[in-house]
Design an enzyme around this catalytic site. Structure first.
Site, PDB file in Angstrom:
ATOM      1  N   HIS A 468      -1.044   3.253  -3.428  1.00  0.00           N
ATOM      2  CA  HIS A 468      -2.196   4.038  -3.917  1.00  0.00           C
ATOM      3  C   HIS A 468      -1.744   5.106  -4.792  1.00  0.00           C
ATOM      4  O   HIS A 468      -1.131   4.748  -6.108  1.00  0.00           O
ATOM      5  CB  HIS A 468      -2.382   4.729  -2.443  1.00  0.00           C
ATOM      6  CG  HIS A 468      -2.654   3.833  -1.396  1.00  0.00           C
ATOM      7  ND1 HIS A 468      -3.840   3.290  -1.207  1.00  0.00           N
ATOM      8  CD2 HIS A 468      -1.933   3.281  -0.497  1.00  0.00           C
ATOM      9  CE1 HIS A 468      -3.928   2.580  -0.277  1.00  0.00           C
ATOM     10  NE2 HIS A 468      -2.403   2.397   0.429  1.00  0.00           N
ATOM     11  N   GLU A 483      -0.819   9.599   2.709  1.00  0.00           N
ATOM     12  CA  GLU A 483       0.259   8.645   2.641  1.00  0.00           C
ATOM     13  C   GLU A 483       0.723   8.377   1.200  1.00  0.00           C
ATOM     14  O   GLU A 483       2.086   8.138   0.942  1.00  0.00           O
ATOM     15  CB  GLU A 483      -0.688   7.192   2.821  1.00  0.00           C
ATOM     16  CG  GLU A 483       0.421   5.892   2.576  1.00  0.00           C
ATOM     17  CD  GLU A 483      -0.405   4.583   2.967  1.00  0.00           C
ATOM     18  OE1 GLU A 483       0.024   3.465   2.545  1.00  0.00           O
ATOM     19  OE2 GLU A 483      -1.934   4.660   2.787  1.00  0.00           O
ATOM     20  N   HIS A 536       4.546   1.865   1.458  1.00  0.00           N
ATOM     21  CA  HIS A 536       3.608   2.192   2.309  1.00  0.00           C
ATOM     22  C   HIS A 536       3.957   2.948   3.351  1.00  0.00           C
ATOM     23  O   HIS A 536       4.611   2.853   4.090  1.00  0.00           O
ATOM     24  CB  HIS A 536       2.442   1.163   2.656  1.00  0.00           C
ATOM     25  CG  HIS A 536       1.887   0.637   1.311  1.00  0.00           C
ATOM     26  ND1 HIS A 536       0.449   0.652   0.897  1.00  0.00           N
ATOM     27  CD2 HIS A 536       2.503  -0.355   0.265  1.00  0.00           C
ATOM     28  CE1 HIS A 536       0.382  -0.015   0.062  1.00  0.00           C
ATOM     29  NE2 HIS A 536       1.437  -0.753  -0.703  1.00  0.00           N
ATOM     30  N   GLU A 599       6.143  -0.933   5.573  1.00  0.00           N
ATOM     31  CA  GLU A 599       5.102   0.013   6.121  1.00  0.00           C
ATOM     32  C   GLU A 599       6.235   1.031   6.831  1.00  0.00           C
ATOM     33  O   GLU A 599       6.605   0.753   7.947  1.00  0.00           O
ATOM     34  CB  GLU A 599       4.029  -0.287   7.052  1.00  0.00           C
ATOM     35  CG  GLU A 599       3.218  -1.301   6.421  1.00  0.00           C
ATOM     36  CD  GLU A 599       1.963  -0.672   5.835  1.00  0.00           C
ATOM     37  OE1 GLU A 599       2.064   0.738   5.764  1.00  0.00           O
ATOM     38  OE2 GLU A 599       1.086  -1.313   5.559  1.00  0.00           O
TER      39      GLU A 599
END
Length: 634
Positions: A468, A483, A536, A599
């Protein structure tokens, strides 16, 4: 459960710039350099068991190792256990055990002896299986699956509660007093009523039976979150699938059917409910091939279901209110806790998430004024036993020592509850006697070649991709935790640690900037990267703070890298394991080198979010990810 927005243009995270000062770099260098040098210089070791998973719905066990292995399997009786040995394999961690509902009651994994990891699948008392129907399949010498046939009831006097609940599952209620008269049971042990199939209906559930008028008794748990319906004189057909149905209406989130007791036979229906939902009741409907048991919610205005219901024997004794818990003792001879009361009692049991202890709760009870806790010897399987009054209930919280397995709670008498414990050393049986060996075919691909990293011009190049960034915050979690901010900090630390080891590390974005997916892939390709690691933080609905843990994704050639990073993070942080998975995320699908997407935790998780918000935990994650990368590159 994985809810990432894969259809969005960006599936990566960016964060505010968080400089790593020289002092921190020096500290991390001194902390990790010896470890990394050891990994880079370490000689080849025995294969390691990297992961295992048992699918209770399919009776299938899957496991992977980091090097080729040829399993050996045997069946041991009394109790029935399928024993799978992995020669030349180490576990590298303490023995683990997972309990399940159903005929397969537990799977245990441990280091049986030096160079051999042992997996034990234990069946519930009263069940057995045909060893000739056990099917092994090795997709490669590193990836195996074991298909276990449906266990069959033996008809013998097994006599005990058949299965302990899995960790985190709703607690199960104790066995209720049996009616004075049970349906006739033949000398062969076959019950008068056979439950042949189970199905959800528009209004409730229907259990098709072969014959008989079974006695039915119902009880609702003290917290109103479960309804238990016991069908006496009944046996659950092994082919009666599914046994665990999702709820559809009236506040039911799950409907489960199990062979609760083998002799006398009792089938238990367990409904997981919302506290404000109505009671449920069961009744016999029809006869012969059209007969069965109808399970429906109680209509408003009808008579309420009593705490204990026996439609055909209302005079049977039930637990009295105000029972006193007189003692909680440790029986060293049998490694069990004994809870005694002055009147008949019922109980619930299960793992207590907040404390990590195993809990037994006795509703409508109080502590005797003279009660004392058990005296635990130095070699006790328990670290601590706590007894407390919780409103109108009594709770006993027991913390097992490392490597101790909690057994199945039961009631030797109406006023006594016992809970046994087994040490890990006793969890792995000795070598079985000859004659019950199960043949295991060689793997389909006996010499798999795991893609190894390229080293162009002698260089090791790692591209670290913080997901992101810029106007795309990624997931936003508890406490407005972004995040993009979490993963940028972690990614920059990982890159710095790799650089200290002489590994060239490239960040796709070094700061909080907007970056599309295609440029991230292009950076890795232009650099001719050895591996690509996208970092992430996960998310799910804010209404599910119970979802926490680590997930690591790969597309094709990144399996070995994913397994190495995943294992390192689990060992370095102790976070929950949500497994290595295969996925089609753009950045790992379009890169040509081994690529993974990590993640690191859920920003919406009650456990993960507070940790991800702290610099110290993000540092632990960075160290663990870097270790995993170096371990793979060695």
């Amino acid at each position: 459960m994985h809810t990432r927005r894969t259809t969005l243009k960006r599936d990566q995270v960016n964060a505010k710039e968080n400089q790593i000062g020289g002092t921190l770099n020096s500290y991390l260098h001194s902390l990790l350099l010896p470890f990394f040098l050891f990994l880079l210089a370490a000689p080849a070791q025995a294969a390691r068991l990297q992961s295992w998973r048992f699918d209770a719905a399919q009776n299938r066990l899957d496991f992977t190792t980091d090097d080729g292995v040829q399993p050996k399997a045997q069946l041991i009786e009394n109790p029935t256990r399928l024993v799978i040995d992995l020669p030349g394999t180490t576990l590298g961690r303490p023995a683990v055990s997972q309990s399940y509902n159903g005929a397969i009651r537990s799977v245990r994994v441990g280091q049986f002896e030096k160079g051999t990891t042992r997996i034990v699948m234990e069946l519930a008392p009263g069940y057995t299986l045909d060893p000739s129907q056990v099917r092994f399949r090795g997709a490669t010498a590193q990836q195996w699956s074991v298909q276990v046939p449906t266990p069959q009831l033996t008809g013998s006097n097994a006599g005990a509660v058949l299965a302990a609940p899995p960790l985190g599952s709703p607690p199960s209620v104790s066995a209720l007093p049996l009616p004075n008269t049970l349906p006739t049971v033949s000398s062969s042990g076959t019950a008068g009523t056979l439950i042949q199939s189970i199905q959800a209906t528009q209004d409730g559930f229907f259990l098709r039976t072969n014959a008989g008028q079974p006695q039915i008794r119902s009880v609702r748990s003290g917290d109103r979150r479960q309804m238990y319906i016991d069908v006496y004189g009944a046996t659950l057909s092994p082919s009666a699938f599914p046994r665990d149905l999702p709820g559809r209406q009236n506040g039911v989130s799950r409907f489960q059917v199990s062979q609760f007791q083998a002799s006398p036979p009792v089938v238990r229906l367990t409904l997981a409910l919302s506290p404000d939902s109505p009671n449920w009741q069961a009744s016999v409907s029809g006869t012969g091939s059209t007969g069965g048991i109808v399970v429906l919610p109680q209509k408003a205005g009808s008579a309420t279901v009593p705490t204990v219901e026996s439609p055909r024997n209302s005079g049977s004794q039930t637990p009295s209110e105000g029972a006193k818990i007189q003692s909680v003792d440790y029986d060293a001879a049998n490694n069990q806790i004994l809870i005694r009361a002055d009147q008949p009692i019922i109980y619930t049991s299960g793992w207590d998430r907040p404390t990590g202890a195993y809990r037994i709760t006795v509703p409508s009870a109080k502590l005797d004024s003279n009660i004392r806790g058990p005296q635990l010897p130095t070699n006790s399987p328990l670290l601590q036993v706590r007894i407390r009054q919780e409103g109108t209930n009594v709770a006993v919280l027991m913390t097992p020592a490392s490597g101790v397995q909690v057994g199945t709670a039961n009631q030797p008498s109406r006023q006594l509850v016992s809970l046994p414990f087994n040490r890990a050393s006793a969890s792995f049986p000795p070598n079985p006697t000859p004659g019950n060996t199960i043949p295991v075919p060689p793997p389909t691909n006996p010499s798999p070649v795991q893609p190894r990293p390229r080293t162009p011009n002698g260089r090791l190049v790692v591209v670290i991709d913080p997901g992101h960034g810029g106007p795309d915050p990624g997931a936003v979690g508890i406490g407005n935790l972004y995040e993009k901010n979490v993963v940028l900090d972690i990614s920059r630390q990982v890159a710095a640690l790799l650089e200290q080891q002489g590994i060239q590390a490239i960040l796709t974005r070094p700061d909080d900037r907007d970056l599309d997916l295609e440029p991230r892939v292009a950076i890795a390709e232009r650099a001719n990267a050895t591996v690509f690691v996208s970092i992430h933080a996960n998310a799910i609905s804010m209404s599910r703070p119970d979802i926490n843990g680590l997930e690591t994704y790969y597309f094709s050639s990144g399996l070995g890298l994913a397994q190495s990073i995943h294992r390192s993070v689990l060992q370095g942080t102790g976070t929950r394991d949500r497994r290595v998975r295969q996925a089609r995320f753009y950045v790992i699908r379009r890169t040509s080198m081994p690529s993974v997407l990590v993640e690191v935790g859920f920003v919406t998780g009650a456990e993960d979010a507070p940790k991800l918000a702290t610099a110290s935990y993000r540092q632990q994650l960075a160290q663990s990810i870097a270790r995993g990368i170096v371990n793979y590159l060695r």
